[in-house]
Design a protein around this motif. Structure first.
Motif, short mmCIF file in Angstrom:
data_model
loop_
_atom_site.label_atom_id
_atom_site.label_comp_id
_atom_site.label_asym_id
_atom_site.label_seq_id
_atom_site.Cartn_x
_atom_site.Cartn_y
_atom_site.Cartn_z
N ASP A 71 60.75 -109.95 -30.32
CA ASP A 71 59.52 -110.68 -30.51
C ASP A 71 58.80 -110.24 -31.77
OD1 ASP A 71 58.99 -110.49 -26.97
OD2 ASP A 71 59.86 -112.12 -28.15
N ALA A 72 57.78 -110.96 -32.11
CA ALA A 72 56.98 -110.60 -33.27
C ALA A 72 56.40 -109.22 -33.09
CB ALA A 72 55.85 -111.62 -33.44
N PRO A 73 56.13 -108.50 -34.17
CA PRO A 73 55.56 -107.15 -34.05
C PRO A 73 54.34 -107.14 -33.16
CG PRO A 73 56.12 -107.64 -36.33
CD PRO A 73 56.30 -108.91 -35.56
N ASP A 437 58.42 -104.66 -30.06
CA ASP A 437 57.68 -103.81 -30.99
C ASP A 437 56.59 -103.01 -30.28
OD1 ASP A 437 58.99 -104.49 -33.52
OD2 ASP A 437 58.19 -106.49 -33.14
N TYR A 438 55.93 -103.65 -29.33
CA TYR A 438 54.92 -102.95 -28.53
C TYR A 438 55.59 -101.85 -27.71
CZ TYR A 438 51.26 -102.32 -24.95
OH TYR A 438 50.32 -101.80 -24.09
N TYR A 439 56.74 -102.16 -27.12
CA TYR A 439 57.50 -101.15 -26.37
C TYR A 439 57.85 -99.97 -27.26
CZ TYR A 439 61.81 -98.87 -24.83
OH TYR A 439 62.78 -97.93 -24.54
N ARG A 443 56.47 -96.30 -26.54
CA ARG A 443 57.52 -95.38 -26.07
C ARG A 443 57.82 -94.27 -27.06
NH1 ARG A 443 60.36 -92.07 -24.48
NH2 ARG A 443 62.28 -92.19 -23.24
N PHE A 444 57.91 -94.60 -28.36
CA PHE A 444 58.37 -93.63 -29.35
C PHE A 444 57.35 -93.30 -30.43
CE2 PHE A 444 62.24 -95.86 -27.82
CZ PHE A 444 62.86 -94.79 -27.20
N GLY A 445 56.25 -94.04 -30.49
CA GLY A 445 55.23 -93.75 -31.49
C GLY A 445 55.25 -94.74 -32.64
N ASN A 446 54.58 -94.38 -33.71
CA ASN A 446 54.43 -95.27 -34.86
C ASN A 446 55.65 -95.18 -35.78
OD1 ASN A 446 51.72 -96.11 -34.19
ND2 ASN A 446 51.06 -94.06 -34.82
N GLU A 447 56.20 -96.33 -36.11
CA GLU A 447 57.33 -96.36 -37.04
C GLU A 447 56.87 -95.84 -38.40
OE1 GLU A 447 60.76 -99.40 -38.80
OE2 GLU A 447 59.13 -100.19 -37.55
N GLY A 448 57.69 -95.00 -39.00
CA GLY A 448 57.35 -94.41 -40.28
C GLY A 448 56.56 -93.12 -40.18
N GLU A 449 55.97 -92.89 -39.03
CA GLU A 449 55.21 -91.67 -38.80
C GLU A 449 55.90 -90.79 -37.76
OE1 GLU A 449 50.98 -90.33 -36.73
OE2 GLU A 449 51.19 -92.35 -37.54
N ASP A 450 56.28 -91.39 -36.63
CA ASP A 450 56.92 -90.66 -35.55
C ASP A 450 58.44 -90.87 -35.50
OD1 ASP A 450 54.43 -89.64 -34.35
OD2 ASP A 450 54.06 -91.76 -33.93
N TRP A 451 58.88 -91.97 -36.05
CA TRP A 451 60.31 -92.28 -36.07
C TRP A 451 60.59 -93.30 -37.17
CZ3 TRP A 451 61.87 -97.36 -35.26
CH2 TRP A 451 60.90 -98.22 -34.74
#
Length: 582
Positions: A71-73, A437-439, A443-451
């Motif tokens: 889905d969309a971000p 994207d919400y999942y 679940r894993f945090g912010n892209e680029g910051e946490d993963w």
């Protein structure tokens, strides 16, 4: 619904019970006879193709990005959807995280959920090692969280005490349709996966799933030792025996008598060759179920193992971990110190993802045992690979695997008096299953910051191993704190390569325990019977008692409650096919 006084029996269960996530066991599930419920109807009888099962779920693995369109971000969706109108609802929640939220007043992912659903979330963190004790105290003083977890074995007692409310399948379909669809998809692994929360014709749970446990444990061999003895990868019990005897006779050529064929966990690759799995119920040819530890094949297996032990093939240390069936000697539970230290040449300890090599060239070793083995044994030529469990003379084989159904997520009886809160809780669960994207963010945090995704499309964590609570996703209100139902479809997408490997190496020869629900004697008889079994089996293997002690054990097992439990297990097994709830 009025809350009854907490009885002594329930208090004992809460203080002594266990709610740890279990990784698994698998036996042929009962043949389905009816279709799974449609999305717009309450489920009745469910059906799924016969399939064996596989392990994983709460761990955060570095795995490839999804192949299918998502889905969309989340940020785009949030600008399109307004939070629910009306008063802001307070919901107390005990999640699945092993860490408390570090700063509840500034937990970014908790706030993201709150703003999306117009709620105020109140974390109720219960120390995992004291979970049942602390939960019991909350029952006693009537401060039960609105949402919490329990084992399926405790569910019936909670219902009898009127401590939890009914969660209708029709309500899940209405307010959490994406979650319900994901739950239905797990029927392929266990046709009864939606039934373990049913008590007296009513459903009381959302089933927390774990996709890893539907796989058996891996069979790991020292391939450099096999090559030294001129062996191919062992498959039959006879080939196992030949290789294991060689391993106990200086396979590394150091001139010392310091190696063995196997230790505690290696036994699990042997049981199935005799048609038995001693710590679970097993379906018999006549359609009944019987306890694996008392079947005739168990006697033959113990007799062979006693010979192996006397001949120095089985490590003398095996007995210390027999009760837990674990050769781990401390530290991270999945580590096999006897194998990684070069003391034994075959093991089944841990799960497949604790042994896998890097998925792509240039990647570092990250699997717990694989990484340690590379440090300790590979410099001296050590190598290992995956193999199958032993196959007996009549073709019997198999290892325990499990149902994806792992824990029950339940709602306090108080929520029943607040329909808006009940609906909002279901909607929160559904949102994790409706937007990839919400999942990923929760679940894993912010892209680029946490993963981030690496060049191979795999998710790579950017959080340091020595992270503070404030740095961990769970410490900021994410992870599995409020995601008490993790969508299996999304999890498999994120860990695509991991599950591709699992399907190749540990999806075969699996046997699932057909009894997943609660038996009336679980809290009173089961523990003592298992204690007796463990003691007799260790005594026979180590030669303290002759093989005839097995016959006496079977008689005692039946006389001291085993016959009663067998009847209970068969009643459960015969009735689960017709079990339904609205």
């Amino acid at each position: 619904m009025k809350k009854k006084i907490l009885t002594g029996l329930l208090a004992v269960l809460l203080l002594l019970g266990t709610v740890a996530c279990k990784t698994g066991e698998t036996t042929p599930a009962p043949k389905p006879t009816t279709e799974a419920p449609k999305k717009t109807e309450a489920p009745e009888k469910t059906e799924a193709p016969e399939k064996t099962e596989a392990p994983a779920s709460e761990k955060e693995t570095d795995a490839p990005a999804t192949e299918k369109e998502t889905d969309a971000p989340a940020t785009e969706k949030e600008t399109e959807a307004e939070p629910p109108a009306g008063d802001r609802i307070e919901i107390s929640w005990t999640g699945l995280s092993y860490y408390a939220i570090a700063n509840p007043d500034n937990a970014e992912f908790e706030k993201m959920i709150e703003d999306k659903h117009n709620v105020d979330l109140v974390q109720i963190f219960l120390e995992p090692s004291r979970y049942n004790e602390l939960l019991g105290l909350r029952f006693a003083d009537d401060t039960l969280p609105d949402v919490f977890r329990c084992s399926f074995s405790e569910l019936q007692n909670f219902v009898q005490q009127q401590l939890i409310m009914e969660i209708k399948f029709s309500d899940i379909q209405t307010y959490a349709p994406h979650m319900y669809e994901d739950m239905e998809e797990q029927l392929v692994y266990d046709p009864n996966v939606l039934k373990y929360g049913i008590v007296n014709g009513k459903n009381y749970a959302i089933t927390h799933m774990n996709p890893d446990v539907v796989y058996r444990q891996p069979v790991i061999w020292r391939t450099d030792w096999l090559e030294a003895g001129g062996f191919d990868m062992p498959e039959t019990l006879e080939e196992f025996e030949e290789a294991l005897y060689f391993f106990s006779d200086d396979p590394d050529g150091n001139g010392e008598k310091d190696t063995y064929g196997l230790s505690t966990d290696g036994l699990q690759a042997i049981w199935g060759a005799f048609g038995v799995l001693p710590k679970q119920w097993m379906v018999q040819e006549d359609g009944t179920v019987a306890w694996g530890g008392i079947l005739p094949g168990m006697r033959d297996c113990l007799e062979l193992l006693a010979k192996w032990y006397a001949d120095g093939v089985i490590s003398p240390e095996f007995s210390t971990g027999f009760e837990a069936m674990s050769e781990n000697q401390g530290g991270y539970w999945a580590i096999s110190q006897p194998f990684t230290n070069g003391q034994i040449g075959m093991t089944t300890h841990g799960m497949y993802y604790h042994w896998n090599a890097p998925y792509y060239e240039g990647q570092e070793w990250t699997s717990a045992n694989g990484k340690l083995f590379q440090e300790l044994q590979a410099p001296n030529g050590g190598a290992y690979d995956f193999g199958p469990p032993a196959v007996g003379a009549d073709g019997q084989t198999g290892m325990t695997a499990g149902s994806p159904a792992q824990q029950a997520i339940v709602f306090s009886y108080k929520v029943e008096d607040d329909p808006a809160k009940y609906q909002r809780i279901l909607e929160i669960h559904d949102a994790f299953c409706d937007d990839f994207d919400y999942y990923m963010t929760i679940r894993f945090g912010n892209e680029g910051e946490d993963w981030e995704y690496d060049e191979n499309g795999m998710k790579v964590s950017l959080i340091p191993s020595d992270a503070t609570d404030e740095q961990r996703v769970e410490g900021r209100g994410g992870g599995l704190w409020y995601m008490t139902y993790q969508p299996m479809d999304y999890f498999r997408q994120v860990n695509k390569d991991q599950f591709k490997l699992a399907d190749q190496i540990v999806a075969d020869a699996t046997v699932m325990d057909p009894i997943r629900g609660t038996l009336p004697s679980d809290a009173t008889i089961a523990g003592e019977l298992m204690k007796m079994q463990n003691m007799v089996f260790v005594d026979i293997i180590t030669g303290k008692q002759p093989i005839e002690a097995f016959d006496t054990f079977v008689d005692n097992w039946n006389a001291q409650g085993g016959a009663q439990r067998t009847q209970e297990a068969n009643d459960y097994y015969q009735n689960i096919e017709s079990m339904t709830a609205e």
